[in-house]
Write an enzyme that holds these catalytic residues in place. Structure first.
Site, PDB file in Angstrom:
ATOM      1  N   ASN A  27       0.854  -1.196   0.000  1.00  0.00           N
ATOM      2  CA  ASN A  27       0.000   0.000   0.000  1.00  0.00           C
ATOM      3  C   ASN A  27       0.887   1.242   0.000  1.00  0.00           C
ATOM      4  OD1 ASN A  27      -1.762   2.136   0.664  1.00  0.00           O
ATOM      5  ND2 ASN A  27      -3.162   0.688   1.611  1.00  0.00           N
ATOM      6  N   CYS A  54      -5.249   1.235  -1.174  1.00  0.00           N
ATOM      7  CA  CYS A  54      -5.809  -0.116  -1.043  1.00  0.00           C
ATOM      8  C   CYS A  54      -6.967  -0.304  -2.033  1.00  0.00           C
ATOM      9  CB  CYS A  54      -6.249  -0.407   0.390  1.00  0.00           C
ATOM     10  SG  CYS A  54      -7.113   0.919   1.215  1.00  0.00           S
ATOM     11  N   HIS A 114     -11.267   1.128   4.438  1.00  0.00           N
ATOM     12  CA  HIS A 114     -10.280   0.216   3.902  1.00  0.00           C
ATOM     13  C   HIS A 114     -10.938  -0.643   2.822  1.00  0.00           C
ATOM     14  CE1 HIS A 114      -6.691  -2.127   3.871  1.00  0.00           C
ATOM     15  NE2 HIS A 114      -7.339  -3.244   4.152  1.00  0.00           N
ATOM     16  N   ASP A 131      -5.719  -8.598   0.841  1.00  0.00           N
ATOM     17  CA  ASP A 131      -5.798  -7.410   1.701  1.00  0.00           C
ATOM     18  C   ASP A 131      -4.430  -6.741   1.702  1.00  0.00           C
ATOM     19  OD1 ASP A 131      -6.186  -5.516   3.604  1.00  0.00           O
ATOM     20  OD2 ASP A 131      -6.981  -6.841   5.135  1.00  0.00           O
TER      21      ASP A 131
END
Length: 1118
Positions: free
Chosen positions: A203, A208, A455, A472
């Site tokens: 990131n 993200c 997020h 993720d």
């Protein structure tokens, strides 16, 4: 990475300050943390669902208001095999709020290094109306340092203790705690590739959203294959080529063992660092990236791939009911936006998408040849693409609260989506019915958080098997289908009560993690799309480049791992000094990063290292003498003393430790080599305490050049006068040339360079080993003036302060126009003079400069005032950062004169002609609006000589203000809103006692959005309405005023709007009854709305455009 920005207080998704309870009075440095919403990313959230079941604890506290204790603990309850308790501060933890925390009950007796992770919510029950119960949820990794966690400001004490509110009933408070314990997995040792076979993306800061999209696209193998087949060459640079950057990124995702950086890709987009840290809209990024790739694929073997994969078509139609007339329009789409609000699942959204709207009554359709007709209006699909991207409308504008909100409603989506259902109800008559539109779910993109931040991550099943994976950012984990589907539906989670006898209402909390984008792949195309992609699909040059990169990375990794076994020795020689001084550096002697570096095992004896040096430089070991460098108190760095034979005996590692106390620092040495007459190395001379090693630089004021000419040993008792002949020889001057000597003492923060007295001993002048003397020819006084920098101190001062400044025209803030070398000490006048000279401008006062904002990479909003700063250095500084960019404008009048004036852009609307002309009005700042209008009258054509004008403030097609004639113009802002001038109509000058002056605005309803989405457009205006006047009468006047043809005007609908809600009017309605408010000019939220389509061409002018925007749309510049 979780990014949160504060949300307005009245929003459900507001953030809480979560803190361990530790008393403020006892501990003033109380730690604080801003929590992400309850389901934001966390280590345990990445695990499959085998956590202990959740549990609820209810705590009744009697005689609550009479509690005298500062803090109160509940009974212990057990969840996940752990002991917990709730801690409350009845009168607040040094705040006027109830403070409440979850506490690990047995923390004092747990073993060293214990840790546990829990998601939990705390609630105060409203015993009158359960819907007003206050609940707050969060998550925390509990450990010995933070064994309790919760909310210092849970709810205001004033609300809690108010008997009417229902929180305290019979002085009893009911507290509920809901706890879910999650397994704790060590985040840092987790290896995504080893555990799942896939790697994540790093990131860059708020990227993200991009990472989840890139992973989704990468895992569509047909798309990946097409990207690999885009033509690129070994000469391309990834940071300047989107195809190469994407190829490189995909290759690394396929073959790398660790997470991959996206910096090259964002650089290829032309994004600066500021852009990378802005959260863009995911859908917008998806569209822009695909458009860019589509464009770059043109004329190549993969042309048309984007369309083949993602493009579908639908048909917009309007069909008359009573006559045989139908109008259709085919449109393509790459993704579909589906409503979430009011829809229980994807099928309900598709039903809504194709819903038929009836055009009847006041809303009839004007059909060619048939006039106004009742009609049906709708959308049907001609074909769906192989890869169907569905954008779920989780964010929308709330008119009542005047803000964007996130829709967290429950919304289901199936694993298999059948778009042929109910006999093809979504398909148009032209659709090819032989194609089976049965889709299987490939990826679920999730947003966790509120409207102001959060997020993003993705659940993907790359091969469409039963195994799902969560991507993720850097971390990839295996997940089950429940995590990927059901848990991303959103809505409320309901947990069964644990105290059946007391409070049987099920416990619910809103889930802030939910799907916002779905990707489906058509069953009949899946074998083609989920294809094999291997090394042969990747261009040879790309494989070579990336293999090389990988080898370098491995080499660096190995070096890093073995670093503790080696010492880096940097050896500077006379050759380095001669090469660098006057080119790369001017102060001190050498840049150690540019000298020969040796990586030597720490155990190697120093004498063996000397043999390495002999091989490298051709200097026999017996002729080498090494000096240690030392950092002086004045921040200069000079050779300090030669190594002794005793110091050269032990190993390299021991020597480094003796010479440098900083662990793992490099060992820096100066190699002294004496040359004989034949220029071959000879043994260095003996050095006594009396000998001083001095280094010499020569300055030529004629050329403005400084260079290194050598070094000498001198006796401390000797005088400079004794070495003048030698210095002249080193400089190539005649032996009797008069020269001046200066000592270079320091250069930070200021240059210190002082004359050396040739008649005083070196020792008396405080000269020592490693000192630098600069010398130059003595200049006759009259010659000094012909050189910019006649002596060494003035030249070094110039070098220390010189700066290359890149100038850009304010009109083209992305492009360098020209660069000038200047001194940071230049005054304001010096700088504008040089710019004027560069531009060939006689009057430098017409130059206006603007500083650069280092963070946004844009011009600052306000220009530099005339002589508003002292020096160039002040122009280039932005907070603690220094820039090398300035923006310039050439004004039509001198800046001092302009600064005394106020400049306003005024849009003049002609009374009878349909034209708008922008006028720039410049008047002294003390002038009034009346002065502006008088000045304007001299520039515009009026309908009659004595016409009166007024000035309005217009913003987003609404009138917010009529400026009083006596208002001073100094504080009027035309940067953000339009200033509009117009003639005052005669009818407004003679208002009767019961007449009203109302606002009239054009509007349209965005049918693709929520029905309440009213959008204003066009030019707003005022209208006089009379007591008892019907809408039919007003319509006549409006049509005449706006000169709308009958046919077009027949389609218009009239409505009374208050706070954005339309209430449609009939011809017989008395309009004045709706406008009862008397504050004529403040009522822009109440207006007569004219609903019709926005067919007017967009105006070329933009009087209200501030020169810097505050929200950037996604742009990919390359």
């Amino acid at each position: 990475m979780t990014v949160m920005t504060p949300a307005p207080i009245d929003q459900q998704e507001d953030e809480e300050m979560l803190v361990p309870h530790s008393d403020l009075a006892e501990n003033n440095h109380q730690p604080m943390e801003v929590a992400a919403p309850a389901e934001a990313t966390n280590a345990a959230d990445n695990q499959p669902v085998d956590d202990p079941p959740p549990s609820r604890f209810t705590w009744r506290i009697d005689n609550f208001s009479r509690m005298n204790t500062k803090k109160l603990y509940s009974d212990i309850f057990i969840v996940g095999g752990y002991k917990w308790r709730v801690l409350v501060f009845p009168k607040g933890n040094n705040v006027d709020y109830l403070s409440m925390y979850l506490d690990v009950a047995d923390s004092a007796s747990l073993p060293y290094g214990w840790s546990r992770y829990a998601q939990f919510s705390l609630g105060v029950i409203n015993q009158i109306h359960n819907k007003y119960t206050v609940r707050k949820d969060t998550q925390h990794q509990f450990n010995a340092r933070e064994s309790d966690w919760g909310f210092t400001s849970f709810m205001p004490l004033s609300e809690l203790y108010d008997p009417v509110r229902g929180y305290l009933l019979n002085d009893t408070l009911i507290v509920e705690a809901e706890v879910i314990v999650r397994r704790v997995v060590d985040y840092w040792t987790y290896d995504s590739k080893k555990e799942t076979g896939y790697v994540g993306l790093k990131n860059q800061g708020a990227t993200c959203y991009m990472n989840s999209l890139l992973q989704t696209l990468y895992h569509i193998p047909y798309f990946r294959k097409a990207v690999y087949h885009m033509p690129t060459t070994e000469n391309d640079m990834p940071s300047a080529s989107i195809p190469l950057a994407l190829q490189s990124l995909f290759y690394k995702l396929q073959y790398s063992d660790s997470s991959v950086a996206t910096k090259e890709l964002t650089k290829s987009f032309g994004w600066d660092t500021y852009d990378s840290f802005m959260q863009h809209d995911v859908q917008e990024l998806n569209r822009v990236l695909c458009e860019k790739l589509e464009d770059k694929m043109k004329g190549t073997v993969v042309e048309g791939t984007i369309q083949k994969l993602f493009e579908g078509h639908h048909m917009n139609y309007i069909e008359c009911i009573n006559v045989d007339y139908k109008s259709t329009r085919k449109e393509s789409f790459y993704d579909l936006q589906l409503d979430v609000k009011g829809c229980r699942d994807v099928y309900a959204s598709f039903d809504k998408y194709v819903e038929v709207e009836r055009l009847e009554g006041d809303n009839k359709y004007h059909a060619e040849q048939y006039g106004l007709q009742d009609a049906k209006k709708g959308v049907l699909f001609i074909d769906f693409p192989p890869v169907l991207q569905l954008q779920l409308k989780r964010f929308e504008y709330d008119f009542m609260r005047d803000t964007m909100v996130k829709i967290n409603d429950r919304y289901e989506f199936p694993l298999q989506l059948d778009l042929d259902r109910e006999d093809g109800k979504y398909l148009s008559p032209d659709a090819d019915r032989s194609v089976r539109n049965l889709y299987t779910l490939h990826s679920v993109l999730v947003h966790s958080g509120g409207v102001h931040g959060g997020h993003y991550y993705a659940f993907i099943r790359p091969t469409l098997s039963d195994q799902w994976y969560k991507f993720d950012d850097e971390r990839v984990t295996k997940e089950d289908i429940k995590r990927a589907l059901e848990e991303q539906y959103g809505g409320e989670e309901e947990l069964p009560p644990t105290n059946p006898g007391f409070n049987n209402t099920p416990f619910k909390f809103t889930k802030y993690s939910n799907a916002y984008m779905l990707v489906y792949i058509r069953e009949s195309d899946k074998d083609k799309i989920i294809c094999d992609v291997d090394e042969k699909d990747i261009a040879e040059h790309l494989r070579e480049r990336l293999k090389k990169e990988q080898e370098e990375k491995e080499h660096k990794k190995k070096e890093k791992a073995e670093a503790h076994l080696y010492t880096i020795i940097k050896v500077a020689r006379d050759e380095d000094l001669a090469e660098q001084i006057g080119r790369d550096i001017y102060f001190d002697l050498v840049d150690h990063d540019k000298v020969r570096s040796f990586r030597i095992p720490k155990q190697m004896p120093f004498n063996n290292f000397k043999e390495e040096v002999a091989k490298e430089f051709g200097v026999p070991v017996q002729f080498q003498r090494f000096w240690l460098w030392a950092k002086r108190q004045n921040h200069t760095y000079r050779p300090n003393r030669p190594l002794t034979p005793a110091e050269e005996t032990p190993s390299v590692g021991q020597l480094r430790e003796v010479s440098n106390k900083v662990p793992n620092a490099e060992l820096k040495l100066f190699l002294e080599v004496e040359l004989g007459l034949d220029m071959h190395p000879i043994a260095p001379p003996d050095k006594s305490k009396e000998d001083i090693l001095l280094f010499f630089k020569l300055y030529d004021p004629e050329k403005g050049e400084l260079r290194y000419v050598g070094r000498l040993f001198v006796k401390g008792t000797g005088k400079p006068a004794e070495i003048l002949t030698k210095l002249n020889e080193m400089a190539g001057y005649s032996p009797d040339q008069e020269i001046e000597l200066y000592e270079e003492i320091k250069f930070e923060p200021n240059v210190m360079c002082e004359p050396v007295d040739k008649k005083v001993t070196f020792r008396a002048s405080q000269l020592e080993d490693g000192d630098i003397l600069c010398f130059q020819k003595s200049l006759p006084t009259e010659n000094g003036e012909q050189f910019s920098y006649p002596d060494v101190p003035s030249f070094l001062e110039y070098v220390h302060n010189r700066q290359i400044v890149h100038f850009r025209s304010l009109d083209k803030p992305k492009e360098d126009d020209f660069s000038l070398e200047m001194s940071k000490l230049y005054t304001y006048d010096d700088v504008v003079e040089r710019v004027a000279q560069q531009l060939g401008l006689d009057d430098a006062s017409k130059i206006r400069l603007t500083s650069h904002n280092c963070y946004s990479q844009q011009p600052k909003p306000h220009p530099i005032k005339y002589r508003g700063v002292d020096h160039l250095s002040d122009m280039l500084v932005h907070y603690n950062q220094s820039s090398d960019i300035l923006y310039y404008e050439v004004l039509d009048i001198p800046l001092p004169e302009l600064q005394g004036l106020k400049t306003l852009k005024v849009a003049f609307h002609h009374a009878t002609k349909d034209e708008v002309v922008i006028h720039t009005i410049r008047l002294p700042k003390q002038s009034t609006v009346g002065d502006v209008l008088n000045d304007l009258k001299t520039k515009v054509e009026l309908s009659e000589a004595n016409a009166e004008l007024r000035l309005l403030e217009v913003f987003y097609h609404k009138i917010y203000k009529i400026f009083p004639l006596n208002e001073k113009i100094e504080n009027i802002n035309d940067q953000y809103w339009t200033l509009r001038a117009e003639e005052i109509p005669e009818e407004e000058k003679h208002l009767g006692p019961n007449d009203r002056l109302i606002h009239v605005y054009h509007f349209t309803k965005d049918t693709a959005q929520n029905q309440m989405q009213v959008q204003n457009f066009g030019e707003p205006f005022f209208l006089v309405i009379h007591e008892g006047e019907t809408l039919a009468e007003i319509k006549v006047r409006v049509q005449k005023k706006l000169q709308v043809p009958d046919e077009e005007f027949a389609k218009w609908r009239f409505a009374f709007l208050s706070l954005g809600r339309p209430e449609y009017l009939q011809d017989h309605d008395i309009v004045s009854n709706r406008f009862q408010r008397r504050d004529v000019y403040g009522a822009w939220e109440q207006y007569l709305g004219l609903e019709h389509s926005d067919t007017a061409p967009k105006r070329a002018y933009a009087a209200n455009q501030n020169r810097h925007t505050f929200e950037k749309p996604v742009k990919i510049y390359n």
